[in-house]
Design a protein around this motif. Structure first.
Motif, PDB file in Angstrom:
ATOM      1  N   UNK A  32      39.038  40.723 -22.946  1.00 36.03           N
ATOM      2  CA  UNK A  32      37.744  41.183 -22.048  1.00 36.03           C
ATOM      3  C   UNK A  32      36.415  40.746 -22.808  1.00 36.03           C
ATOM      4  N   UNK A  33      36.258  41.002 -23.974  1.00 33.25           N
ATOM      5  CA  UNK A  33      34.988  40.787 -24.681  1.00 33.25           C
ATOM      6  C   UNK A  33      35.008  39.206 -24.576  1.00 33.25           C
ATOM      7  N   UNK A  34      35.850  38.479 -24.998  1.00 34.70           N
ATOM      8  CA  UNK A  34      35.734  36.916 -24.684  1.00 34.70           C
ATOM      9  C   UNK A  34      35.336  36.612 -23.389  1.00 34.70           C
ATOM     10  N   UNK A  35      35.783  36.941 -22.144  1.00 36.25           N
ATOM     11  CA  UNK A  35      35.462  36.711 -21.063  1.00 36.25           C
ATOM     12  C   UNK A  35      33.730  37.231 -20.740  1.00 36.25           C
ATOM     13  N   UNK A  36      33.412  38.478 -21.244  1.00 35.81           N
ATOM     14  CA  UNK A  36      32.267  39.036 -21.036  1.00 35.81           C
ATOM     15  C   UNK A  36      31.158  38.207 -21.599  1.00 35.81           C
ATOM     16  N   UNK A  37      31.627  37.605 -22.783  1.00 34.24           N
ATOM     17  CA  UNK A  37      30.755  36.717 -23.489  1.00 34.24           C
ATOM     18  C   UNK A  37      30.266  35.536 -22.974  1.00 34.24           C
ATOM     19  N   UNK A  38      31.415  34.908 -22.039  1.00 36.04           N
ATOM     20  CA  UNK A  38      30.981  33.734 -21.173  1.00 36.04           C
ATOM     21  C   UNK A  38      29.934  34.104 -20.274  1.00 36.04           C
ATOM     22  N   UNK A  39      29.865  35.208 -19.712  1.00 35.06           N
ATOM     23  CA  UNK A  39      28.944  35.559 -18.895  1.00 35.06           C
ATOM     24  C   UNK A  39      27.832  35.703 -19.532  1.00 35.06           C
ATOM     25  N   UNK A  40      27.525  36.344 -20.674  1.00 33.93           N
ATOM     26  CA  UNK A  40      26.311  36.683 -21.402  1.00 33.93           C
ATOM     27  C   UNK A  40      25.675  35.129 -21.810  1.00 33.93           C
ATOM     28  N   UNK A  41      26.693  34.313 -22.042  1.00 31.40           N
ATOM     29  CA  UNK A  41      26.016  32.946 -22.686  1.00 31.40           C
ATOM     30  C   UNK A  41      25.511  32.104 -21.381  1.00 31.40           C
ATOM     31  N   UNK A  42      26.396  32.083 -20.257  1.00 34.84           N
ATOM     32  CA  UNK A  42      25.546  31.542 -19.241  1.00 34.84           C
ATOM     33  C   UNK A  42      24.411  32.218 -18.608  1.00 34.84           C
ATOM     34  N   UNK A 184      18.190  34.631 -28.424  1.00 42.72           N
ATOM     35  CA  UNK A 184      19.548  35.288 -28.051  1.00 42.72           C
ATOM     36  C   UNK A 184      20.580  34.254 -27.681  1.00 42.72           C
ATOM     37  N   UNK A 185      20.111  33.182 -27.005  1.00 38.67           N
ATOM     38  CA  UNK A 185      21.260  32.504 -26.726  1.00 38.67           C
ATOM     39  C   UNK A 185      21.818  31.551 -27.628  1.00 38.67           C
ATOM     40  N   UNK A 222      29.578  43.950 -16.322  1.00 44.93           N
ATOM     41  CA  UNK A 222      29.142  44.418 -17.878  1.00 44.93           C
ATOM     42  C   UNK A 222      28.649  43.272 -18.614  1.00 44.93           C
ATOM     43  N   UNK A 223      29.045  42.124 -18.395  1.00 47.39           N
ATOM     44  CA  UNK A 223      28.419  40.818 -18.985  1.00 47.39           C
ATOM     45  C   UNK A 223      27.132  40.614 -18.670  1.00 47.39           C
TER      46      UNK A 223
END
Length: 288
Positions: A32-42, A184-185, A222-223
């Motif tokens: 779940x953390x890895x998936x959220x990070x994809x959203x944050x990165x985009x 941040x990016x 959440x991301x």
């Protein structure tokens, strides 16, 4: 202006914890953390291109890049520990320990950034420490839950706080002279590599097909909440002192506990409520 960004960070950070908790109920915390990070990165790179700061990427110094990478690594470690703790324990008990990273952050800011804490800040730290202890203690009616979940969540929550404190100090140094959205990016790339490295190492990507639509929805939201929180937080950290920005950000505990009562039906016992008041009071004192 940085004060407004700090409060915005607190609002979105508080929402993140609840959305993540609801999305973690049937999903492995590392995945779940890895998936959220994809959203944050985009989201973070979208903001970079919207404000036009991608053109300044070549101007980032080697020193800033090193500290941003270290900060991203600390963030990744903090996330992995925090969401593992959330999966194992209740939001109302994990969050206070995570937010106690304020204490270590102020100590580190004094040692490495020469931000000397005044009398009010020291009193606030004492109240914060006492309040945190009260909030994580069990009462008689919660013994059954303790037996079922154990105490391993405490270990992960404490590690989360330690890495969160390191994140703030490293980011404060690395983000100087860089457009905050770009900083941040860059950090998010490091978090993404770290999070997915752990998922692939443990072969947890095989569970992707088991994630239901509801969990996907909460993970994505959440991301996004994390993305907004980060953009506000590092903009505030760039312009304001770390020893003030961090305490404001930790007021997100109010948002988290309010949401946990509404959506997760997690009630605060009287002792924990007294602890919450001390935590909030101590945090506000640290702003003077």
């Amino acid at each position: 202006m940085w004060v407004l960004f700090a409060f915005g960070s607190a609002l979105f950070a508080g929402m993140t914890a609840i959305l993540a908790k609801m999305g973690l109920q049937k999903v492995d915390s590392d995945l779940a953390t890895a998936l959220r990070t994809v959203v944050v990165l985009l989201f973070s790179w979208l903001m970079v291109f919207l404000v036009g700061s991608e053109s300044t990427l070549t101007l980032v110094s080697g020193r800033s890049l090193v500290f941003l990478i270290l900060s991203g690594g600390a963030t990744g470690a903090s996330w992995l520990c925090y969401f593992k703790a959330l999966q194992l324990g209740s939001v109302n008990r994990v969050t206070p320990i995570d937010k106690s990273s304020t204490i270590l952050t102020i100590v580190l800011a004094f040692l490495f950034l020469n931000e000397v804490p005044g009398t009010w800040k020291l009193i606030g730290l004492a109240l914060l420490a006492v309040g945190t202890i009260l909030m994580v203690q069990r009462t008689g009616g919660q013994e059954e839950e303790q037996a079922s979940t154990g105490k391993s969540w405490i270990f992960y929550a404490v590690l989360s706080a330690v890495f969160a404190a390191l994140t703030s100090i490293l980011a404060k140094v690395g983000i100087q002279g860089i457009e905050s959205n770009l900083g941040t990016a860059i950090r998010t790339i490091v978090v993404l590599i770290m999070a997915w490295g752990i998922v692939l190492l443990r072969k947890k990507q095989e569970h992707l097909h088991t994630i239901d639509r509801r969990s996907w929805l909460f993970i994505v939201f959440s991301g996004l909440a994390t993305g907004f929180s980060w953009l506000c937080y590092y903009r505030a950290l760039q312009e304001g002192p770390a020893s003030v920005v961090v305490p404001i950000d930790k007021l997100s505990i109010l948002v988290t506990i309010a949401f946990s009562r509404v959506f997760l039906q997690e009630r605060l016992p009287k002792k924990a409520l007294a602890g919450l008041l001390l935590v909030v009071g101590g945090t506000l004192l640290m702003l003077f």
